[in-house]
Design a protein around this motif. Sequence first.
Motif, PDB file in Angstrom:
ATOM      1  N   GLU A 158       0.714  -1.159  -0.047  1.00  0.00           N
ATOM      2  CA  GLU A 158      -0.228  -0.141   0.016  1.00  0.00           C
ATOM      3  C   GLU A 158       0.970   1.341  -0.062  1.00  0.00           C
ATOM      4  N   GLU A 159       1.963   1.256   0.754  1.00  0.00           N
ATOM      5  CA  GLU A 159       3.046   2.351   0.819  1.00  0.00           C
ATOM      6  C   GLU A 159       3.558   2.571  -0.634  1.00  0.00           C
ATOM      7  N   LEU A 160       3.698   1.609  -1.474  1.00  0.00           N
ATOM      8  CA  LEU A 160       4.482   1.446  -2.750  1.00  0.00           C
ATOM      9  C   LEU A 160       3.259   2.388  -3.568  1.00  0.00           C
ATOM     10  N   ARG A 161       2.250   1.821  -3.388  1.00  0.00           N
ATOM     11  CA  ARG A 161       0.870   2.148  -4.280  1.00  0.00           C
ATOM     12  C   ARG A 161       0.631   3.700  -3.921  1.00  0.00           C
ATOM     13  N   ARG A 162       0.796   4.034  -2.652  1.00  0.00           N
ATOM     14  CA  ARG A 162       0.564   5.437  -2.578  1.00  0.00           C
ATOM     15  C   ARG A 162       1.713   6.455  -2.850  1.00  0.00           C
ATOM     16  N   ASP A 163       2.735   6.023  -2.809  1.00  0.00           N
ATOM     17  CA  ASP A 163       3.967   6.648  -3.488  1.00  0.00           C
ATOM     18  C   ASP A 163       3.732   6.815  -4.872  1.00  0.00           C
ATOM     19  N   TYR A 164       3.422   5.911  -5.551  1.00  0.00           N
ATOM     20  CA  TYR A 164       3.229   6.221  -7.098  1.00  0.00           C
ATOM     21  C   TYR A 164       1.720   7.172  -7.518  1.00  0.00           C
ATOM     22  N   GLU A 165       0.930   7.027  -6.621  1.00  0.00           N
ATOM     23  CA  GLU A 165      -0.220   7.968  -6.731  1.00  0.00           C
ATOM     24  C   GLU A 165       0.104   9.351  -6.309  1.00  0.00           C
ATOM     25  N   ARG A 166       1.161   9.519  -5.465  1.00  0.00           N
ATOM     26  CA  ARG A 166       1.333  10.789  -4.981  1.00  0.00           C
ATOM     27  C   ARG A 166       2.198  11.547  -5.917  1.00  0.00           C
ATOM     28  N   ALA A 167       2.972  10.750  -6.921  1.00  0.00           N
ATOM     29  CA  ALA A 167       3.781  11.156  -8.164  1.00  0.00           C
ATOM     30  C   ALA A 167       2.983  12.100  -8.934  1.00  0.00           C
ATOM     31  N   LEU A 168       1.908  11.270  -9.170  1.00  0.00           N
ATOM     32  CA  LEU A 168       0.699  11.979 -10.354  1.00  0.00           C
ATOM     33  C   LEU A 168      -0.011  13.263  -9.502  1.00  0.00           C
ATOM     34  N   GLU A 169      -0.325  12.941  -8.235  1.00  0.00           N
ATOM     35  CA  GLU A 169      -1.048  14.083  -7.450  1.00  0.00           C
ATOM     36  C   GLU A 169       0.009  15.159  -7.688  1.00  0.00           C
ATOM     37  N   THR A 170       1.458  15.162  -7.406  1.00  0.00           N
ATOM     38  CA  THR A 170       2.107  16.325  -7.380  1.00  0.00           C
ATOM     39  C   THR A 170       2.243  17.185  -8.474  1.00  0.00           C
ATOM     40  N   ILE A 171       2.108  16.310  -9.728  1.00  0.00           N
ATOM     41  CA  ILE A 171       1.915  16.894 -11.189  1.00  0.00           C
ATOM     42  C   ILE A 171       0.738  17.901 -11.343  1.00  0.00           C
ATOM     43  N   LEU A 172      -0.342  17.293 -10.606  1.00  0.00           N
ATOM     44  CA  LEU A 172      -1.631  17.996 -10.828  1.00  0.00           C
ATOM     45  C   LEU A 172      -1.746  19.176  -9.971  1.00  0.00           C
ATOM     46  N   SER A 173      -1.201  19.025  -8.910  1.00  0.00           N
ATOM     47  CA  SER A 173      -1.059  20.235  -8.086  1.00  0.00           C
ATOM     48  C   SER A 173      -0.184  21.106  -8.306  1.00  0.00           C
ATOM     49  N   ASP A 174       0.912  20.755  -8.807  1.00  0.00           N
ATOM     50  CA  ASP A 174       1.662  21.718  -9.585  1.00  0.00           C
ATOM     51  C   ASP A 174       0.956  22.697 -10.674  1.00  0.00           C
ATOM     52  N   GLY A 175       0.176  21.995 -11.534  1.00  0.00           N
ATOM     53  CA  GLY A 175      -0.406  22.636 -12.398  1.00  0.00           C
ATOM     54  C   GLY A 175      -1.671  23.395 -12.189  1.00  0.00           C
ATOM     55  N   ILE A 176      -2.309  23.168 -10.744  1.00  0.00           N
ATOM     56  CA  ILE A 176      -3.160  24.059 -10.372  1.00  0.00           C
ATOM     57  C   ILE A 176      -2.458  25.240 -10.036  1.00  0.00           C
ATOM     58  N   ALA A 177      -1.386  24.962  -9.206  1.00  0.00           N
ATOM     59  CA  ALA A 177      -0.706  26.224  -8.698  1.00  0.00           C
ATOM     60  C   ALA A 177      -0.238  27.211  -9.613  1.00  0.00           C
ATOM     61  N   ASP A 178       0.089  26.656 -10.924  1.00  0.00           N
ATOM     62  CA  ASP A 178       0.837  27.760 -11.765  1.00  0.00           C
ATOM     63  C   ASP A 178      -0.372  27.924 -13.069  1.00  0.00           C
ATOM     64  N   GLY A 179      -1.513  27.624 -12.619  1.00  0.00           N
ATOM     65  CA  GLY A 179      -2.571  27.789 -13.694  1.00  0.00           C
ATOM     66  C   GLY A 179      -2.720  27.117 -14.774  1.00  0.00           C
ATOM     67  N   SER A 180      -2.045  25.902 -14.983  1.00  0.00           N
ATOM     68  CA  SER A 180      -2.231  25.392 -16.263  1.00  0.00           C
ATOM     69  C   SER A 180      -3.630  24.259 -16.066  1.00  0.00           C
ATOM     70  N   PHE A 181      -4.012  23.926 -14.946  1.00  0.00           N
ATOM     71  CA  PHE A 181      -4.980  22.954 -14.797  1.00  0.00           C
ATOM     72  C   PHE A 181      -6.121  23.624 -14.149  1.00  0.00           C
ATOM     73  N   ALA A 182      -7.300  23.261 -14.542  1.00  0.00           N
ATOM     74  CA  ALA A 182      -8.377  23.508 -13.495  1.00  0.00           C
ATOM     75  C   ALA A 182      -9.030  22.170 -13.017  1.00  0.00           C
ATOM     76  N   ILE A 183      -8.507  21.744 -11.960  1.00  0.00           N
ATOM     77  CA  ILE A 183      -8.883  20.850 -11.235  1.00  0.00           C
ATOM     78  C   ILE A 183      -9.448  21.043  -9.903  1.00  0.00           C
ATOM     79  N   ARG A 184     -10.643  20.581  -9.227  1.00  0.00           N
ATOM     80  CA  ARG A 184     -11.278  20.810  -8.084  1.00  0.00           C
ATOM     81  C   ARG A 184     -10.328  19.952  -6.842  1.00  0.00           C
ATOM     82  N   ASP A 185     -10.336  18.946  -7.001  1.00  0.00           N
ATOM     83  CA  ASP A 185      -9.462  18.052  -6.136  1.00  0.00           C
ATOM     84  C   ASP A 185      -8.403  17.225  -6.469  1.00  0.00           C
TER      85      ASP A 185
END
Lengths: 195, 195
Positions: free
Chosen positions: B124-151
């Motif tokens: 589960e730890e390893l799976r969450r690491d992978y999910e977090r890798a994607l989540e970080t990309i999405l959060s970065d994109g929200i922060a710099d205005g390139s994505f419009a994602i609610r959650d």
Amino acid sequence: MARTAGSHSDITGPRIRDAALRLFAREGYAAVSMRRIAADVGLQAGALYNYTPDKQTLLFSLMEGHMTDLLAAWETEDKGATPCDRLRAFTQFHIRFNLDRADAVFISYMELRNLDPANFRRLEELRRDYERALETILSDGIADGSFAIRDPKIASLAVIAMLTGVNTWYRAGGRLSLPQVQEIYWDMVRSLAGA
Amino acid sequence: MARTAGSHSDITGPRIRDAALRLFAREGYAAVSMRRIAADVGLQAGALYNYTPDKQTLLFSLMEGHMTDLLAAWETEDKGATPCDRLRAFTQFHIRFNLDRADAVFISYMELRNLDPANFRRLEELRRDYERALETILSDGIADGSFAIRDPKIASLAVIAMLTGVNTWYRAGGRLSLPQVQEIYWDMVRSLAGA
DNA sequence: GTCTATAAGGTGATAGAC
DNA sequence: GTCTATCACCTTATAGAC
């Protein structure tokens, strides 16, 4: 609780099915013995064979029952006027219905490999009927200009996979309520469909 | 093919792992016996215990190996300059990598329930690491205005579920080539992210 | 409809010969 | 490193008493 021999035939069947559903979901079909199911219901293993001809038929009837329930329920709820309304209804229906039957959903695609070939084909048929229901909504929306989707068949598979994924993480009482989850996913599905 | 006793220790291990991976994926961990794995490799059951202390450890090492391979491979490929470039790379990487290892992917989330509690937590730890890798990309994109994602957390789970779903239907030589599938999914992921 | 007893065979893992 | 043989136990399904 006392049990009078021979007096509960009409409730023993459902109790066996409930126990099997829960155990198959939790530990897997191959890992759960008939003795274990019987013990959960308070019977000896031999008594189960008054309710199912064998273990395989018990599994299949649980899976088939789930899929026909799903199809019948969606048929009842598919009432939107526009493709966009119908897609929204599908999104919210799928999330709610699947969360309400997490064990059956889990079994219905985890235990496919344990089905006899004929039973497997029957279940694939039902699954495809459900996928086609969504695909039709997407195609209708492309035709009338309300959706911008390149491949409605792939999109229907993608949306169903995405929505079914809710079952792997959602827990009642967590960060998000069911309506919030439905709203967030509808946002994503609408964007994905270009609506 | 002739086999000289005692001379192939370095290739027998991988052959056992390959056979176990294929059989576990096809029929399930609980349904596959050590005798069956041994027979597939051309050994007697007892010989397997020179390569694994027990069946559970064999399963876990296959699942853990897959997840660490996945994380290491993405770390190597995560080279985009913008969140949008990185999201595109992730989408195409995930589809290709998972299709290349369909058996390992299948096992790594179908057999979670057959893991000992400690092994389960590790995976589960390893799976969450992978999910977090994607989540970080999405959060970065929200922060710099390139994505419009609610959650972004939910979106990362939704995208991974959607992409992993490709494994359930894609077959080489079918209607769509791998690059076409990657392109169609990138279209959908980009829309979903509001990019 | 449920019980006990049993058939026929499979299970993971180990011991010790080679 | 692989083999044969074995332990102790579990498996699905059935037969026949009650």
